[in-house]
Scaffold this motif. Structure first.
Motif, PDB file in Angstrom:
ATOM      1  N   THR A 702       0.823  -1.217   0.000  1.00 41.38           N
ATOM      2  CA  THR A 702       0.000   0.000   0.000  1.00 41.38           C
ATOM      3  C   THR A 702       0.853   1.261   0.000  1.00 41.38           C
ATOM      4  OG1 THR A 702      -0.105   0.110   2.424  1.00 41.38           O
ATOM      5  CG2 THR A 702      -1.781  -1.224   1.293  1.00 41.38           C
ATOM      6  N   ASP A 716      -3.300   3.930  -2.937  1.00 36.50           N
ATOM      7  CA  ASP A 716      -4.200   4.414  -1.896  1.00 36.50           C
ATOM      8  C   ASP A 716      -5.393   3.498  -1.634  1.00 36.50           C
ATOM      9  OD1 ASP A 716      -2.558   6.620  -1.605  1.00 36.50           O
ATOM     10  OD2 ASP A 716      -3.669   7.795  -3.082  1.00 36.50           O
ATOM     11  N   TYR A 717      -5.807   2.789  -2.661  1.00 36.65           N
ATOM     12  CA  TYR A 717      -6.992   1.945  -2.501  1.00 36.65           C
ATOM     13  C   TYR A 717      -6.639   0.453  -2.478  1.00 36.65           C
ATOM     14  CZ  TYR A 717      -9.712   6.146  -3.275  1.00 36.65           C
ATOM     15  OH  TYR A 717     -10.263   7.396  -3.147  1.00 36.65           O
ATOM     16  N   ALA A 718      -5.355   0.154  -2.284  1.00 35.40           N
ATOM     17  CA  ALA A 718      -4.928  -1.248  -2.251  1.00 35.40           C
ATOM     18  C   ALA A 718      -5.601  -1.995  -1.105  1.00 35.40           C
ATOM     19  CB  ALA A 718      -3.411  -1.327  -2.116  1.00 35.40           C
ATOM     20  N   ASP A 719      -5.757  -1.303   0.032  1.00 31.69           N
ATOM     21  CA  ASP A 719      -6.368  -1.982   1.179  1.00 31.69           C
ATOM     22  C   ASP A 719      -7.815  -2.364   0.888  1.00 31.69           C
ATOM     23  OD1 ASP A 719      -7.082   0.664   1.038  1.00 31.69           O
ATOM     24  OD2 ASP A 719      -7.110   0.979   3.214  1.00 31.69           O
ATOM     25  N   ASP A 737       2.529  -5.033   2.895  1.00 28.64           N
ATOM     26  CA  ASP A 737       3.645  -4.116   3.108  1.00 28.64           C
ATOM     27  C   ASP A 737       4.912  -4.843   3.550  1.00 28.64           C
ATOM     28  OD1 ASP A 737       2.188  -1.931   2.245  1.00 28.64           O
ATOM     29  OD2 ASP A 737       1.342  -1.556   4.222  1.00 28.64           O
ATOM     30  N   SER A 762       0.237  -4.790  -6.195  1.00 22.77           N
ATOM     31  CA  SER A 762       1.475  -4.018  -6.114  1.00 22.77           C
ATOM     32  C   SER A 762       1.878  -3.606  -7.521  1.00 22.77           C
ATOM     33  CB  SER A 762       2.593  -4.848  -5.474  1.00 22.77           C
ATOM     34  OG  SER A 762       3.778  -4.093  -5.403  1.00 22.77           O
TER      35      SER A 762
END
Length: 902
Positions: A702, A716-719, A737, A762
């Motif tokens: 992230t 920003d929106y990976a989570d 991470d 990623s």
């Protein structure tokens, strides 16, 4: 005699091509043996051996072989292992001289067996070293490494490794045989150079230089120079790649290239000076040719002034007559004669200068040198060298427009090459050359037959060529790829001229499809530099692979036009016909450059469309639909096609076909068909499986990262995307991470966990070469494609394993054909059945929406992967309200399904 049959220690699959090869000597003395023969047992047999030595020294190689074979038979009958070993060694050397590697290897193996029986371990070590070099000469570097050190040798390691007790290097060390030790180290260094491990190659070559009084200083400096040439070439290509993917590294990479090319020149200079002191004309020629070769590879960097290059060329020409007759002399003469005036030419044996300029040498000089090479080849009785010399003469006249002379010498090259197939690799070159010449003479039938013979020969040795040495891989586009494209274009033209109902036309379509698909396969093998892809070849034809609702649209790009071939399923294709169409606009064939320009503009509009409230301009999407899809609309509808699989070529791989727009129906292509892609139809096995999609291995990043000084922004929106995958697969394991590392992937898969899906959130960069292809992991680290392959190989073959690899934030070198080739081949390379990847990074919450919908669809009974993605993309198109901006293809079209679409 020690210099007599020293030859180019480089596989000759591209036939002595000066700019595709590096010249260096063999490391051991190849003179025939007599002194070690024990004469007390049978004087007559020993006299036969001596007579063979005399015949060899007189240049009568076949006479020597005949005599030695009789002596060997006698020694075998008498169970005299020691003498049988010596004669076997002599026979191996003789066949090497003739260029018959197969026989040479057989007799080296016999010599090893007999020396072992005689308990002469020192000679066993030397024979293993010689055999290793023979394998190196054939491009089988891994085989050489196993003989020299260990069959468990890790060719990707950056550190030296212990050798097995029965290896050449260890035997030499045990017996304190410094001569064989330095030879084994040198050949090991060369083998590692051939497989692309340049840093480790340098370590072993430097070890060879430390052996006292070895007498190999010329060879060691020469080999070190070769390694640095390869390093320079690699850095130069990376610099060109970085200009598109990582601009701030381009200058650094170019400087690395300059450093390595300069270092190579220094090593060759040392080698030349030592050779001059020893009055060794062969070594001088070698050093000069290598220096000239560096000047061609580094010409754009202006390292060597043109005046200095010309001086080296003239010095090399003056040396030719002083060099002892050998294959090295002949090859060196050919290299000099074929030096192009145009520094952009990377394959002087297959390319002609477009400017019409002559070569570096005058016509008179070139012909004189080539005639000398022919005399040498006949004198040393080496049909392989003779074939290459005649072939070079043929190409010389081809480039000068004299087809009669060109064809005469080319036919002589074919005759020489066909002797016991001693020059099978050259055989395809000369058949190809004959095809080009015959075509210019308007002998189309004979020309096509020659092209087809060249193609069939190339297919048998293709894997060895395109997965071999790195320098050969670099020049693949110029020295191998054109044959496929020229033949495919020829075949298509013949088909269109013939009656569509004729049997020859049907056969021609099948042949053309085979040629095109073989090209795609060769490109993949060349990009990844390995042969593992070949292991999954599907022997079936296109129409045998697809189901009744699937059509395959293949494209192939030629110099001035693009062909599209649509293969319909058997239910509507009983006649065996494939539809062929040249891309046209306003009833005129569209130039390749024009279509490429439109595609770049289309792709750019989509990428920029992510930041525009009004989406993007559909004009280009409509134009491309009309150019690529419209010609086949009636046929697709008539066949009731539901899935359209693309096998794209070159820059067409970078286009998101799903986003093409039909202005008549006001639909995107994805609304009309499920859209899949595969880099090669023969590498695809579209089989449905009893999928048990219960969990996924989720890896994500992230935070922002810096890799090789390149900044990768935070996702920003990976989570949200990760959470979406977890919602669909609650039993998943996830590592985010700092917990996301290459070790994590290896550990998780190494524990024999079954993960049908590996989902990676990623940045994934695909560059011109695999070195620039990686996935960004935690702690500013990266996972290379080779590391990914190694990790996923742990679970290959397990039931329900490796169904799908998903990469949702990819970045390719836009406009770079090879970068998109790497993306297209990623699923095949790492061993999964299918992959979903993005053509560019979509850094928005829209990805989470698409991914979640895709996975929910995929879990539905009977849902194919390609249909699951289609339904997810269609749902995005229909978004309204606050999410309506995500209806733009800028957000959903980059995601493509690669590989098995079922």
């Amino acid at each position: 005699m020690s210099n007599r049959d020293r030859q180019l220690n480089k596989r000759r699959f591209l036939g002595f091509l000066f700019l595709c090869s590096l010249i260096f000597f063999t490391w051991l003395n190849h003179a025939p043996l007599m002194a070690n023969i024990v004469t007390s047992q049978n004087t007559d047999i020993s006299q036969q051996v001596e007579q063979g030595v005399k015949s060899y020294e007189a240049g009568d190689i076949w006479g020597a072989i005949e005599t030695w074979q009789k002596a060997l038979d006698a020694y075998k009958k008498a169970n005299n292992a020691k003498n049988a070993a010596v004669v076997s060694e002599n026979l191996a050397r003789a066949y090497q001289q003739l260029g018959d590697t197969k026989e040479a290897i057989a007799f080296f193996n016999e010599a090893i067996t007999y020396y072992s029986e005689a308990k002469d371990l020192r000679q066993v070590g030397r024979m293993l070293t010689d055999l290793a070099q023979t394998y190196n000469n054939q491009g089988q570097a891994r085989k050489a490494i196993s003989l020299l050190c260990s069959n468990k040798f890790d060719i990707k390691s950056d550190t030296k490794q212990p050798c097995e007790s029965n290896s050449a290097l260890q035997i030499a060390l045990t017996n304190k045989d410094s001569r064989t030790e330095v030879a084994a180290l040198g050949i090991l260094g060369e083998a590692l150079r051939l497989v692309g491990n340049y840093d480790l190659a340098i370590q072993y070559l430097e070890d060879a230089a430390k052996v006292k009084d070895s007498g190999y200083a010329i060879l060691i400096n020469n080999s070190l120079g070769n390694v640095h040439v390869n390093l320079g070439q690699l850095w130069y290509i990376r610099a060109k790649s970085a200009e598109q993917t990582n601009g701030n590294k381009a200058e650094e990479f170019q400087q690395n290239a300059i450093v390595n090319f300069t270092q190579a020149i220094k090593y060759f200079k040392i080698s030349l000076e030592l050779a001059r002191k020893q009055n060794n004309s062969l070594s001088q020629l070698q050093a000069l040719l290598n220096t000239i070769q560096v000047s061609y590879k580094s010409h754009d960097l202006n390292i060597i002034p043109n005046a200095a290059i010309n001086s080296k060329i003239q010095e090399a020409i003056s040396l030719i007559d002083r060099v002892p007759d050998s294959s090295t002399k002949a090859y060196g003469a050919i290299d000099l004669a074929m030096l192009p005036s145009d520094f952009k030419i990377t394959s002087p044996i297959t390319q002609c200068s477009k400017t019409g300029e002559l070569g570096k040498l005058s016509n008179t000089e070139a012909i004189d040198i080539l005639n000398k090479a022919i005399i040498v080849s006949k004198k040393i009785q080496n049909s392989r060298v003779e074939s290459y010399t005649y072939g070079a003469l043929g190409h010389f006249w081809e480039c000068r427009g004299d087809e009669l002379q060109a064809l005469k010498y080319t036919q002589q090259a074919l005759i020489a090459a066909d002797q016991k197939l001693a020059a099978k690799d050259g055989l395809y070159l000369w058949e190809w050359q004959a095809g080009r010449i015959l075509k210019k003479q308007n002998q189309e039938k004979e020309s096509l037959e020659a092209y087809q013979r060249a193609f069939k020969i190339l297919e048998t040795i293709r894997s060895d060529i395109v997965t071999s040495t790195r320098d050969v891989q670099f020049d693949f586009r110029d020295v191998v790829q054109p044959l496929y494209r020229e033949l495919a274009e020829f075949q298509l033209q013949q088909i269109l001229q013939a009656s569509v109902k004729s049997d020859s036309s049907k056969s021609g379509v099948s042949d053309a499809l085979e040629t095109i698909d073989s090209l795609k396969l060769a490109e993949l093998q060349n990009y990844f530099g390995g042969d593992c892809i070949v292991n999954v070849l599907n022997p079936k034809r296109v129409d045998e692979i697809v189901d009744n609702n699937t059509a395959v649209l293949s494209s192939i790009i030629f110099d001035d036009k693009i062909a599209l071939l649509l293969t319909l399923p058997p239910k509507v294709n009983q006649s065996g016909e494939t539809l062929i169409y040249w891309v046209q606009a306003d009833n005129k064939i569209l130039q390749k450059s024009e279509l490429q320009k439109q595609i770049k503009a289309f792709q750019k509009s989509l990428i920029l469309g992510q930041g525009r409230p009004d989406g993007y301009d559909r004009t280009l999407a409509i134009q491309l639909y009309d150019l690529i899809i419209r010609p086949f609309v009636k046929d697709l509808k008539a066949a009731k096609i539901k899935t359209l699989v693309f096998v794209q070529d070159g820059f067409l791989r970078s286009i998101p076909m799903a986003a093409l727009y039909d202005a008549k129906t006001q639909e995107y292509l994805i609304q009309q068909y499920a859209v899949g892609t595969t880099p090669s139809i023969r590498l695809t096995a579209p089989k449905s499986s009893d999928r048990h999609l219960e969990k996924a291995l989720i890896l994500g990043l992230t935070k922002a990262a810096i890799i090789d000084k390149q900044e990768f922004g935070a996702l920003d929106y990976a989570d949200k995307e990760i959470e979406a995958v977890k919602q669909v697969f609650p039993n998943s394991r996830f590592f985010i991470d700092t917990k996301f590392a290459s070790e994590t992937l290896r550990t998780e898969l190494g524990n024999k966990n079954i993960f049908p899906i590996v989902h990676i959130v990623s940045h994934a960069q695909f560059g011109t070469i695999p070195e620039d292809t990686f996935i960004v992991t935690g702690n500013n680290s990266k996972l290379t494609i080779n590391e990914l392959e190694a990790a996923l190989s742990n679970v290959r073959g397990q039931e329900n394993a490796l169904e799908l690899l998903v990469l949702t934030a990819c970045q390719t070198a836009l406009g770079d054909d090879r970068a998109t080739l790497g993306l297209a081949g990623v699923a095949l390379q790492v061993g999964v059945k299918s992959a979903v990847a993005s053509l560019w990074s979509v850094q928005d919450k829209s990805t989470a929406l698409l991914v979640e919908e895709f996975y929910r669809n995929l879990k539905k009974p009977g849902m194919t992967k390609v249909e699951a993605l289609r339904q997810a993309q269609i749902k995005m198109i229909k978004l309204t309200g606050e999410q309506s901006e995500f209806a733009s293809p800028a957000f959903w079209s980059p995601f493509i399904l690669i590989g098995n679409w079922v």
